[in-house]
Design an enzyme around this catalytic site. Structure first.
Site, PDB file in Angstrom:
ATOM      1  N   ASP A 129      82.321   1.102 -36.044  1.00 36.03           N
ATOM      2  CA  ASP A 129      82.969   1.059 -34.734  1.00 36.03           C
ATOM      3  C   ASP A 129      83.002  -0.398 -34.274  1.00 36.03           C
ATOM      4  OD1 ASP A 129      80.381   0.450 -33.986  1.00 36.03           O
ATOM      5  OD2 ASP A 129      80.064   2.247 -32.777  1.00 36.03           O
ATOM      6  N   LYS A 133      85.166   7.317 -39.376  1.00 29.88           N
ATOM      7  CA  LYS A 133      83.945   6.991 -38.647  1.00 29.88           C
ATOM      8  C   LYS A 133      83.105   8.238 -38.394  1.00 29.88           C
ATOM      9  CE  LYS A 133      81.969   5.790 -34.274  1.00 29.88           C
ATOM     10  NZ  LYS A 133      82.180   5.717 -32.827  1.00 29.88           N
TER      11      LYS A 133
END
Length: 362
Positions: free
Chosen positions: A280, A261
């Site tokens: 996310d 991420k």
């Protein structure tokens, strides 16, 4: 979808060597030109191409501060600038508070704002592919993806891991304070982002005392890893702009504390990797509601990150990261409240999408 990029400004990562402990006003090592009373200039970007509240306080950068009603201030390399929009004024204006080379400020700003990419063309393309995007874009025009200095972006997102906005901002402010002091605007102090050499002088213990917790070892570890790169860490990071997305993400993930991420955030917001999708829980909710309804009720796992990113790229194409950014912004509380004030058509569309989601395919 790209306009010709203007001639690149001088490198914004000119190294400076402030003293070890950052005092309130570090010793100046560059000749700074301070402008006195602000003088504003049009930036040649209309509000449909740049809307400040949809670009700066949306999690891309934690170094810009709101210094007026619709005004944000920050540093781009050695330039301290403010951007503002006034009600009824279609254009964005900027002023220069301090700079080593004022004649290059506009070029640096346009580069930082990815100004060669036309939002109007992107939004038109996305809206044809996704009617829901078209409805949202009517009310959220001007949400741009920034093109930050890679070292600056990397350090900010190392601070963001499992953290809240207030703490991230405090940590980023501490790191920024190690750099050359440029001035203050509306009571906020601004600094040029510190060089890699300057960052290497900060110990893990100092960062822990400043409240960084376990992230301290990631920052010092990453700085050390960058310094060991052939040709230097800044050059290595810039070289990732020339790789494909998977190669760039894989390279970033070799750095301490950088996972998929964080790597996707750095790739999207500083490395010209326009199809990068930072996954996310918010992006997961968007994906399962509108792109992957068969995954509703399942838990986001590392294995599914790739499937979510692929779904966005299949839907929106090579600039999928820009589409994801607007959809993410639309889910922020302030924007949801704004959309609800207009949004009879949007609410109806959302309900329709939920009714049909079991029939949706990629």
């Amino acid at each position: 979808m790209k306009r010709p990029r203007a001639t690149s400004p001088p490198s914004i990562s000119t190294p400076t060597k402030p003293p070890l402990s950052p005092p309130a006003t570090p010793i100046l090592k560059q000749k700074l030109h301070r402008t006195g009373a602000p003088k504003w200039f049009p930036l040649k970007l209309s509000h449909t191409e740049l809307t400040l509240p949809l670009t700066f306080p949306t999690g891309q950068t934690f170094r810009w501060k709101q210094t007026g009603q619709i005004q944000y201030s920050g540093s781009i390399g050695p330039h301290l600038v403010s951007l503002r929009q006034r009600p009824g004024d279609d254009t964005v204006s900027y002023c220069v508070h301090c700079s080593t080379s004022p004649k290059f400020v506009e070029l640096a700003l346009l580069d930082f704002l990815n100004a060669e990419i036309s939002l109007a063309e992107l939004w038109s393309d996305f809206s044809k592919k996704d009617p829901r995007f078209g409805e949202l874009a009517k009310h959220l025009r001007g949400a741009r993806v920034l093109r930050q200095d890679p070292l600056e972006c990397l350090m900010q997102f190392l601070c963001s891991s499992n953290n809240n906005i207030a703490r991230i901002t405090k940590m980023v402010d501490f790191v920024s304070s190690l750099g050359l002091h440029l001035g203050d605007v509306d009571g906020f102090e601004f600094h040029q982002f510190p060089s890699l050499d300057r960052l290497s002088k900060v110990s893990e213990e100092e960062l822990r005392k400043a409240g960084f917790g376990y992230r301290a070892k990631y920052i010092t570890g990453t700085v050390n890893a960058l310094q060991s790169k052939p040709g230097g860490g800044n050059e290595w990071l810039l070289s990732l702009r020339k790789l494909d997305l998977h190669e760039a993400v894989a390279a970033l993930c070799t750095l301490p504390g950088v996972g998929p991420k964080v790597a996707a955030c750095i790739a999207l917001f500083s490395l010209d990797q326009h199809s990068a999708i930072p996954v996310d829980t918010h992006v997961w909710q968007i994906a399962t509601s509108y792109l992957l309804p068969d995954l509703v009720g399942t838990k986001l796992t590392t294995k599914l990150h790739g499937r979510v990113a692929e779904a966005f790229v299949i839907k929106y194409g090579e600039y999928a990261g820009w589409a994801q950014t607007l959809l993410f912004i639309a889910e922020l509380p302030a924007q949801k409240a704004l959309l609800q004030s207009f949004s009879q058509p949007i609410n109806k569309l959302d309900k329709s999408a939920k009714r049909k989601k079991n029939d949706t395919t990629l």
